[in-house]
Design an enzyme around this catalytic site. Structure first.
Site, PDB file in Angstrom:
ATOM      1  N   GLY A 239      96.507  86.006  43.295  1.00  0.00           N
ATOM      2  CA  GLY A 239      95.824  84.758  42.930  1.00  0.00           C
ATOM      3  C   GLY A 239      96.305  83.599  43.788  1.00  0.00           C
ATOM      4  O   GLY A 239      97.206  82.859  43.399  1.00  0.00           O
TER       5      GLY A 239
ATOM      6  N   GLU B  98     102.192  90.701  57.013  1.00  0.00           N
ATOM      7  CA  GLU B  98     100.780  90.978  57.300  1.00  0.00           C
ATOM      8  C   GLU B  98     100.465  90.915  58.784  1.00  0.00           C
ATOM      9  O   GLU B  98      99.336  91.118  59.195  1.00  0.00           O
ATOM     10  CB  GLU B  98      99.900  89.980  56.553  1.00  0.00           C
ATOM     11  CG  GLU B  98      99.652  90.356  55.119  1.00  0.00           C
ATOM     12  CD  GLU B  98      98.534  89.521  54.515  1.00  0.00           C
ATOM     13  OE1 GLU B  98      98.554  88.292  54.725  1.00  0.00           O
ATOM     14  OE2 GLU B  98      97.655  90.092  53.862  1.00  0.00           O
TER      15      GLU B  98
END
Lengths: 393, 374, 393, 374
Positions: A127, A244
């Site tokens: 979120g 990432e």
């Protein structure tokens, strides 16, 4: 200079191949390859298969059930996993939250949350984005107000991937409105199976349901669910981003798509000749393959830097920018190989044996990739980052 | 030299705008996909306003003073994202019906909004290259027996009739030997579905369907040129639709970035986004020029090279404008809840429909003998 | 809607064609077509030929010896002139200064300066850019200090086209440092044949000498040489720009280059097949021709707007941006058709009969066009202008 | 996995940099074009520093541990815009000399900086496709008689010898039947000139030149594969040169826009220019990756597909980076007085040399059987 990844990594690559060949269900691979939907249960089954082999927590330390691999092993694993058309895993759990908890979590948090990730009982969503905070996370507004041993959390998260499958969410929340905007943001774990948490689907281009709106209304979250200290979210996010780095290049998935494109180009087209006999389409396919192997080697450069402890610098943004663009071009070309059938809406097909499944999801995949230059640091932001470092303004 | 709509055309364009503003939006568009009767009712209302007649000359019972009339309608449809079979039935098949027996009645029915026709031709392509196909016709007495399957026939889902191209002579890939037959959809088997852009289509199978000589549209073996001409006309109209869509996306995106704040400033303050808008404007306005020229050409001597040039320009520009409209809308741009994403899909479809950019560049080069030794 | 330019204009177009066919020297046209240098004398001869026919002052009122044409006639004239490979004229004299003097000049200035332009005795250059004022003209620094009946002018102009041929220069000079920067700029006529004016060549890419540095050191210029009033230069410049609207689209010259490209594509290449048989090169040529005819019709739209008194708006910048780009693509493709010979430096050729003149200047022309997106309002500035009008910031 | 220069290679690269910084600049570059003796003197100094030997293995009398050594030299040359025939003589012909009789002596002379050779092959192309040519060889006793003309032979202006490809069998366009001969430039007629990038070249004519069997380089009729391999090697080295040039242009342009003010702000403040720089960086860094891979490949099993991929990437990136470097320098960018414009020209040339982008994409597709039916 040297291109080889070394005998140890080569051996591991062979092991991966053999494992995927033997254990990845053929029908699951075929679905994933065609871009057809894969259910949560199918995902979980596959994750459990991986976990049985000990290959699920690929960015986790061994003590917590992970593989203890370095970036090279992980990269090769991703390449081979993609090459075998293994479905993507629950990335927020496995590649994001897991490493965060291992790095920043309390012993209790680790013991409570890590095992259910590995056995795939927990499915987490991330979120981060909000209606007024897309690219600009510092603007986020979900409030977490301290009330005794709890935070009372209210606000709305947007573009939350696969929240419809998730029973838990890790979220960035505002615990303070004072000081610099970034300093008031904290990293909180929220149980979604409780009143006050509402997940509403957001359909995206082509009718896909991958993202959601998550409304949180006066939900009480134990203070124990805070990861790190209040205001630590910025540090944790930066840690996440460094994880990432190589994923955003989409090397494995793009290599797999390129294989698909090559295969389709060999098939006869509407005029009976191989689709790839068209010199323009052929040149475009050659261009994107050249771009892809070039980016793959650029990723290896970053990897080599990481392995030898050098800071790779703005090249990381290069991976993200080009990786997204290549995915978009590849899926565009795939649609081009499909003629009229590639433009059919698969969700409206009842039973039309004339429309091959291979064609049926090409347009959806193309449309789905449209988001890649928008989310997770848009193409514009990546270019700002590069420019800041090389122009220095 | 005049590139503006006539007073009458401007009125037509305004009427399209006003009607659609009241009666059509994204929710209604979606609802009509699953509600054929409501779609038909809306269609009849549009017919009453003369929009279908705008695609036919007065001699045919229509009201068109020029091809520009239908272009104006298409521009309005593009702006408002209309997903009804105007392009595939009225434009594409309307012209071909002229060659059918009993054409006056058919056209009259169509103008009244009571006849949908779909073109089942061009094999597995998105309606280019009529020399290719999948239906064979075998001579049987004075008629023919048709057999074959087309997996994608645009607009066939709600069509009453099909213009079906069949191979009556020659080999697959030869222009000579293609014949058009008008058949009832009741006589074929259909599996209906929607294209990715929300427009209807069907897989059509004919099995040993006997058709008489009076079902033939145009001359025996000579349909390829007719179909090509019809596709050229439809191509220009599709350009009109795309021009309308681009004309909507640019100011809409400009307004969005003026209002959306990130990093404490409206997005519109970022020079990179300003230049994207400028490039979108350049793309859109130049495409409009070429589309208008091709549309004007429809009233005179056919100029297929101009059509291909227009389709190439419009396809390239539409893709660019749609891409940037989505990009500048960020997450909102990819959401199905906003019309931006639907425009993106429709413009992607128009880029492919009737031949993509590479197809039309090659056709342009062929038609103008570019790169051919003297 | 209607594409026809009307019978009157069509008749005029025929007249132009016939005239160029008969009066333009073949060798001059051939030189211009090959991109080979054309001498000042050759230029003057050709201008005088045009003037004898009354077709030199194509943007001048009839009373001053011009044609009195409107924009349509001028546009067709430019198209046909280019199609015939007539060399470009001394634009600063004929299309810039002439109309300015007719609009803003005193009776004396008109009588003195206009006739020698028409009979090609005067050759003017345009002194606008300066070292510190490229795109940003308001930053210019050439000073003109009033001293009795004279201005004393000092400063340096840069990128001054064909100043080596010119005997006069019209220049933007700073007559005041007060107030807004633009308000202190005046439009002054400077005789170059006097001490204190020094012209130094600036060679540009490929060894071309088309632009210069013009140094002006304490040169006394009569106050009578001021055009308009002090501070009027901004108004005059805007007037000039409106005159250049359609010229910046390069329609005529690009159509001529496209003809050349088409011709070259028909010739056999290194492998004996027509050069244009290569599908990639052919597609690129088709693309640029489509772009060009599209831009031509866009120019006609602007023309139609002008003729009917509508303000065309930001489309004018579209013409400039695309017109420059198309010229660059066309000359790039022309080089591609020339193989190795196209990359030879023509100025170093002594006598090499093997190198055809047709190839010898292709690279130079390509390099020369590099400037088109930089000068006269760069591609970036044009996009700023468009964005200002459509985004409205 | 390692993409960095070895210590020795880094030293070589530094020595190139330092030497050129002291001995070579734009003015000197221009002067040397008209001053052959001075150019030769500089060349000998470079030879003494071992830069030519860096292109030959120790077995051949050179000092190369790897192909990367010469790549490092080329990168330095690209950065400093060196217009001397390293690429066309040392790289391109040096490898071919291995197949000549008396190769050891020839290579030794070359390493000492006393022998320039030029490759007269590939007809009117910029050195791709050796199956094409213009020189015919007629058998005469144990030798051949050569006749023909090549209008552009790169580096022939100051070459002592030519490696001349001639057709000894088969037809024009066939790979079989091309034979290489080593001939003295004294035996041919030359018209010298310069290419647009400042590098020397000549038109070469041979008329009834008798050459013996010992002039033959490689096998009779079998030169095409040798020439292709030599061109592949030179292609990778040209990529190195371009990578060096891009590595110079990007920081130089960044510095320029930081310092140049327009409209009251440094140009670097304009986001559009920042993104141009970012795109230039993306182009440059990705091209560098592929060029390095192709260079590493030169030491192993030949991988011509990797070479074509690298050349395509480098060509496209180089054009883009050079275009933006000029654009962001404004008027200064097109002036011959600044090195930016010369880099622009040289990078344009490299894009074309040894086959342009379209050529290498096609070659890549051919070599990897892309789009070929199974």
């Amino acid at each position: 200079m040297d291109l080889s990844i070394g005998p140890e990594a080569e051996r591991l690559r062979d092991e991966f191949r053999a494992f995927f060949d033997k254990h990845l269900p053929k029908d699951l691979a075929a679905k994933w390859r065609a871009g057809a939907p894969v259910s949560k249960a199918e995902h979980q089954d596959w994750q459990r298969t991986l976990n049985r082999r000990g290959w699920l927590g690929t960015s986790w330390k061994k003590e917590w059930g992970g593989t203890g691999w370095g970036p090279l092993e992980r990269f090769i694993y991703d390449e081979e996993s993609s090459a075998a058309w293994a479905p993507r895993l629950n990335v927020p759990s496995i590649d994001l939250l897991g490493p965060v908890l291992i790095e920043f979590g309390t012993e209790a948090q680790k013991r409570r949350y890590l095992p259910p990730i590995l056995n795939s009982d927990d499915w987490w969503c991330q979120g981060f984005s909000e209606p007024q905070a897309g690219s600009d996370l510092a603007a986020l507004q979900m409030r977490a107000v301290r009330d005794g041993d709890h935070y009372v959390v209210s606000g709305t998260k947007l573009w939350t991937s696969w929240a419809q499958y998730a029973n838990r969410m890790f979220a960035l929340v505002r615990t303070s409105a004072d000081g610099p905007k970034q300093a008031g943001i904290s990293f909180l774990l929220i149980d979604m199976d409780q009143p006050g948490v509402t997940v509403s689907p957001i359909l995206t281009m082509g009718g896909l349901h991958a993202v959601n709106e998550v409304r949180v209304d006066d939900v009480r979250v134990p203070v124990d669910n805070l990861v790190g200290k209040e205001g630590d979210a910025w540090t944790i996010s930066k840690f996440l981003l460094s994880h990432e780095r190589l994923v955003g290049a989409w090397i494995g998935p793009s290599l797999a798509l390129m294989g698909l494109l090559r295969e389709r180009l060999r098939k006869p087209g509407f005029d009976g000749r191989p689709i790839g006999a068209d010199p323009i389409l052929r040149a475009k396919a050659a261009e994107v393959e050249s771009d892809l192997i070039t980016l793959r080697h650029t990723a290896y450069r970053v990897l080599a830097d990481e392995l030898s402890g050098r800071e790779p610098g703005p090249i990381v943004s290069v991976l993200k920018v080009r990786g997204s663009e290549i995915q978009q071009v590849l899926t565009d070309l795939l649609v081009q190989t499909g003629g009229a059938q590639a433009m059919v809406h698969p969700q409206t097909l009842t039973s039309a044996p004339g429309i091959a499944p291979a064609e049926a999801h090409l347009a959806q995949q193309f449309l789905d990739r449209r988001k890649l230059t928008i989310y997770g640091g848009s193409a514009e932001i990546q270019r700002n980052i590069i420019a800041r470092q090389i122009v220095g303004v | 030299m005049d590139f503006t709509y006539s007073e009458q055309q401007a009125m037509l364009r305004d009427s399209v705008d006003r009607f659609l503003a009241q009666r059509y939006d994204l929710a209604r568009r979606k609802a009509l996909m699953d509600d054929a009767p409501a779609a038909e009712a809306l269609w009849r209302d549009m017919a009453e306003l003369g929009w279908i007649g705008a695609a036919f000359s007065e001699a045919e019972g229509g009201f068109a003073s020029s091809a520009i009339d239908a272009f104006a309608v298409m521009e309005g449809f593009g702006q408002r994202l209309v997903a009804l079979p105007y392009l595939t039935s009225v434009i594409l098949c309307g012209g071909l019906l002229r060659h059918a027996s009993g054409s006056a009645d058919l056209i009259s029915l169509m103008i009244d909004g009571r006849l949908h026709v779909a073109l089942a031709a061009c094999g597995e392509t998105l309606l280019h290259s009529p020399q290719h196909g999948a239906v064979t016709a075998t001579k049987a007495g004075s008629g023919y027996v048709l057999t074959g399957r087309l997996s994608v026939v645009l607009g066939a889902d709600r069509a009453h009739k099909l213009l079906m191209a069949a191979r009556t002579a020659g080999a697959e890939g030869e222009r000579h030997g293609v014949t058009l037959f008008l058949v009832d959809t009741a006589d074929v088997s259909r599996r209906n579905y929607r294209m990715i852009d929300g427009h209807g289509a069907a897989e059509v199978t004919v099995e040993n369907l006997t058709v008489g000589a009076d079902n033939m549209v145009g001359a025996l073996d000579g349909a390829a040129p007719l179909i090509e001409a019809a596709i050229d006309r439809a191509t220009v109209m599709a350009c009109g639709e795309a021009v309308g869509a681009m004309g909507y996306l640019i100011p809409t995106t400009a307004a969005y970035i003026r209002n959306r704040e990130q990093y404490g400033a409206p997005l519109a303050k970022f020079q990179v986004l300003q230049h994207r808008m400028a490039d979108a404007f350049i793309a859109s306005e130049t495409a409009r020029s070429m589309a208008l020229v091709a549309a004007i050409g429809l009233d005179g001597v056919p100029d297929p090279a101009a059509v291909s040039s227009a389709k190439f320009q419009v396809g390239r520009s539409a893709r660019q404008v749609a891409y940037q409209a989505v990009q500048l809308h960020g997450g909102m741009g990819v959401s199905e809840a906003m019309d931006i994403s639907h425009h993106y899909i429709r413009l992607t479809m128009i880029d492919r429909l009737f031949g993509d950019q590479a197809f039309h560049l090659r056709r342009y080069a062929d038609l103008t003998q570019l790169g051919v030794s003297a």
